[in-house]
Motif scaffolding. Structure first.
Motif, PDB file in Angstrom:
ATOM      1  N   UNK A 103     -10.157   3.476  -1.641  1.00 19.96           N
ATOM      2  CA  UNK A 103     -11.513   3.626  -1.931  1.00 19.96           C
ATOM      3  C   UNK A 103     -12.307   2.811  -2.037  1.00 19.96           C
ATOM      4  N   UNK A 104     -12.454   2.167  -0.798  1.00 21.52           N
ATOM      5  CA  UNK A 104     -13.356   1.074  -0.372  1.00 21.52           C
ATOM      6  C   UNK A 104     -13.407  -0.306  -1.376  1.00 21.52           C
ATOM      7  N   UNK A 105     -12.262  -0.445  -1.660  1.00 19.35           N
ATOM      8  CA  UNK A 105     -12.018  -1.431  -2.791  1.00 19.35           C
ATOM      9  C   UNK A 105     -10.545  -2.282  -2.436  1.00 19.35           C
ATOM     10  N   UNK A 106     -10.802  -3.692  -2.193  1.00 19.83           N
ATOM     11  CA  UNK A 106      -9.265  -4.275  -1.863  1.00 19.83           C
ATOM     12  C   UNK A 106      -8.616  -4.174  -3.045  1.00 19.83           C
ATOM     13  N   UNK A 107      -7.144  -3.957  -2.676  1.00 19.38           N
ATOM     14  CA  UNK A 107      -6.143  -4.033  -3.603  1.00 19.38           C
ATOM     15  C   UNK A 107      -5.045  -4.701  -3.452  1.00 19.38           C
ATOM     16  N   UNK A 108      -5.213  -5.358  -2.103  1.00 24.58           N
ATOM     17  CA  UNK A 108      -4.033  -6.272  -1.836  1.00 24.58           C
ATOM     18  C   UNK A 108      -4.355  -7.151  -0.524  1.00 24.58           C
ATOM     19  N   UNK A 109      -3.918  -8.170  -0.430  1.00 21.72           N
ATOM     20  CA  UNK A 109      -3.967  -9.418   0.543  1.00 21.72           C
ATOM     21  C   UNK A 109      -3.081  -9.993   0.910  1.00 21.72           C
ATOM     22  N   UNK A 110      -2.836  -9.944   2.310  1.00 24.32           N
ATOM     23  CA  UNK A 110      -1.819 -11.167   2.877  1.00 24.32           C
ATOM     24  C   UNK A 110      -2.552 -11.931   4.126  1.00 24.32           C
ATOM     25  N   UNK A 111      -2.539 -13.411   3.763  1.00 29.57           N
ATOM     26  CA  UNK A 111      -3.045 -14.167   4.758  1.00 29.57           C
ATOM     27  C   UNK A 111      -1.972 -15.066   5.265  1.00 29.57           C
ATOM     28  N   UNK A 112      -1.748 -15.514   6.556  1.00 28.74           N
ATOM     29  CA  UNK A 112      -0.985 -16.364   7.340  1.00 28.74           C
ATOM     30  C   UNK A 112      -1.734 -17.128   8.212  1.00 28.74           C
ATOM     31  N   UNK A 154       0.632  -1.218  -0.010  1.00 30.18           N
ATOM     32  CA  UNK A 154       0.096  -0.011  -0.056  1.00 30.18           C
ATOM     33  C   UNK A 154       0.809   1.136   0.037  1.00 30.18           C
ATOM     34  N   UNK A 155       0.021   2.213   0.225  1.00 29.38           N
ATOM     35  CA  UNK A 155       0.966   3.858   0.270  1.00 29.38           C
ATOM     36  C   UNK A 155       0.099   4.700   0.856  1.00 29.38           C
ATOM     37  N   UNK A 156       0.072   6.012   0.377  1.00 28.77           N
ATOM     38  CA  UNK A 156      -0.363   6.982   1.202  1.00 28.77           C
ATOM     39  C   UNK A 156      -1.690   7.165   0.881  1.00 28.77           C
ATOM     40  N   UNK A 157      -2.374   6.693  -0.315  1.00 26.81           N
ATOM     41  CA  UNK A 157      -3.719   6.578  -0.659  1.00 26.81           C
ATOM     42  C   UNK A 157      -4.544   5.469  -0.249  1.00 26.81           C
ATOM     43  N   UNK A 158      -3.750   4.561   0.522  1.00 23.66           N
ATOM     44  CA  UNK A 158      -4.780   3.259   1.029  1.00 23.66           C
ATOM     45  C   UNK A 158      -4.404   3.128   2.584  1.00 23.66           C
ATOM     46  N   UNK A 159      -5.485   2.221   3.145  1.00 28.51           N
ATOM     47  CA  UNK A 159      -5.567   2.055   4.332  1.00 28.51           C
ATOM     48  C   UNK A 159      -5.646   0.534   4.610  1.00 28.51           C
ATOM     49  N   UNK A 160      -5.285   0.068   5.742  1.00 23.97           N
ATOM     50  CA  UNK A 160      -5.041  -1.295   6.012  1.00 23.97           C
ATOM     51  C   UNK A 160      -6.088  -1.912   7.304  1.00 23.97           C
ATOM     52  N   UNK A 161      -6.746  -3.063   7.040  1.00 25.90           N
ATOM     53  CA  UNK A 161      -7.494  -3.705   7.842  1.00 25.90           C
ATOM     54  C   UNK A 161      -6.718  -5.010   8.480  1.00 25.90           C
ATOM     55  N   UNK A 162      -6.123  -4.877   9.514  1.00 24.03           N
ATOM     56  CA  UNK A 162      -5.433  -5.985  10.184  1.00 24.03           C
ATOM     57  C   UNK A 162      -6.013  -6.801  11.318  1.00 24.03           C
ATOM     58  N   UNK A 163      -5.848  -8.077  11.245  1.00 28.24           N
ATOM     59  CA  UNK A 163      -6.177  -9.045  12.482  1.00 28.24           C
ATOM     60  C   UNK A 163      -4.906  -9.746  12.878  1.00 28.24           C
ATOM     61  N   UNK A 164      -4.878  -9.953  13.999  1.00 22.88           N
ATOM     62  CA  UNK A 164      -3.622 -10.959  14.491  1.00 22.88           C
ATOM     63  C   UNK A 164      -4.007 -11.696  15.531  1.00 22.88           C
TER      64      UNK A 164
END
Length: 407
Positions: free
Chosen positions: A355-364, A331-341
């Motif tokens: 803009x309320x759309x998923x542009x990247x995913x990391x799952x472990x 991501x970058x300055x124009x993105x936000x993250x939702x994180x679960x740990x």
């Protein structure tokens, strides 16, 4: 039609072509390896002892015979005469073509350091490499894998399963940096260390040591490490030497249009890891299958499809370790993250939104919703109404079925 390359991309194109019109061409296939077509992405389970070579064969020599295809295995093409429309193989055999399909794949990149050509230094690319690693595991103890990416970790796991002491050497400060953010990479490293695999990060190889056979490595900071097997898993390069020598337009790879036709010659098509489409080169299977379908339709003369590029995802094939990655996971300055740990459970999720759309995913750890997140990303679905539940997965975002009928 002549096909140069007996790998997954070329043969999937042939299979798709046969479905559309099995009488369109007399087909001749040249392959560099002395085998039928096999599933290259399953080499890791073969190395780990979970599968045999027979298990991963896709098209046996009998399959070629049954479909009237002439196969010259272990006889790579060394020259293309575009004016005469003929190819010449290493054996001297020449075959003419009306259509030529290049599926030459890629070559492993070998770090150009002293000692890289010593016995005991190998790549991880084909059945021959796996055989060499299995032989080394029977006679030697200490293995070093150079490269902390997907392929290197799979090689390390396989060698560890064969009883070797394995250390992964990586030039970066975290594993799989192209697919994982640092929190996920740390979880992955901890899981692999618990299995007995060692790691040396921020390590830049200066030389491979030995005279008759590899005995160790020396790093640029002066450290040395013993090794009697070194596996290079630092990346691949499109195999375009043959195409270049034939005068085809190449940049990083063979440049093709949306029909997978080469820009230089309308009789020549190309698919797979040797292809550059809209400035992009793909090394994963899903884009290759998409290319194969489009290319086959045009070879069969029923082409209305166009290949517009692919959005890719990554999954690790190390037994018992599950991760999924897709898109712009930093991501970058124009993105936000939702994180679960959940460190105790070894679960980590990161969704990057723009803009309320998923542009990247990391799952472990918990990856069962990976395909669903990937689908939302590909479809550019607005997730605003799901945002407060999105991290908990599809089951929490799909409304339950209500009672049928009226009140």
């Amino acid at each position: 039609m002549v096909v140069i390359g007996n790998g997954m991309a070329g043969m999937r194109t042939v299979e798709e072509l046969l479905k559309l019109d099995d009488q369109a061409y007399d087909i001749t296939v040249f392959g560099a390896e002395p085998h039928g077509n096999y599933n290259r992405i399953m080499l890791s389970p073969v190395l780990a002892g979970e599968k045999t070579v027979d298990d991963i064969m896709l098209n046996t020599p009998q399959w070629y015979a049954d479909h009237g295809i002439t196969l010259y295995a272990g006889d790579p093409v060394v020259a293309i005469d575009r004016r005469a429309r003929r190819v010449r193989a290493a054996s001297g055999r020449e075959v003419g073509y009306d259509r030529l399909l290049l599926a030459t794949g890629s070559k492993p990149f070998v770090i150009p350091v002293p000692g890289a050509d010593l016995p005991g230094v190998i790549a991880f690319r084909d059945i021959g490499d796996v055989d060499a690693m299995l032989a080394a595991a029977r006679n030697h103890r200490n293995a070093v894998v150079i490269g902390g990416g997907l392929l290197g970790l799979e090689a390390a796991n396989g060698l560890m399963r064969q009883g070797m002491n394995v250390t992964v050497v990586h030039v970066m400060d975290s594993l799989m940096e192209r697919q994982l953010d640092k929190p996920a990479a740390i979880l992955l490293q901890q899981a692999l260390e618990a299995r007995g695999i060692g790691f040396m990060l921020n390590a830049n190889t200066e030389a491979i040591l030995g005279s008759d056979r590899v005995t160790g490595l020396r790093f640029k900071d002066g450290r040395e490490m013993a090794a009697d097997l070194v596996v290079m898993a630092v990346g691949i390069r499109p195999n375009v030497d043959l195409a270049r020598s034939a005068g085809l337009h190449c940049e990083r790879a063979i440049v093709v249009d949306d029909t997978l036709q080469s820009l230089s010659d309308p009789r020549i098509y190309a698919v797979g890891e040797c292809v550059q489409h809209r400035k992009t080169v793909y090394g994963l299977v899903a884009p290759l299958w998409e290319q194969a379908r489009v290319c086959a339709s045009h070879l069969a003369g029923v082409g209305h499809n166009r290949y517009s590029g692919s959005v890719t995802s990554t999954q690790l094939k190390v037994t018992g370790i599950h991760l999924f990655s897709a898109g712009d996971f930093i991501g970058g300055a124009d993105t936000e993250e939702l994180v679960f740990r959940d460190p105790r459970r070894g679960a980590y999720k990161r969704l990057v939104l723009r803009d309320q759309r998923i542009v990247g995913v990391v799952l472990y750890g918990d990856v069962q919703d990976g395909p669903w997140y990937f689908e939302l990303m590909q479809n550019q679905t607005n997730i605003e109404s799901l945002r407060d539940r999105l991290l908990f997965g599809r089951a929490f975002c799909t409304p339950p079925a209500g009672p049928t009928g009226g009140p």
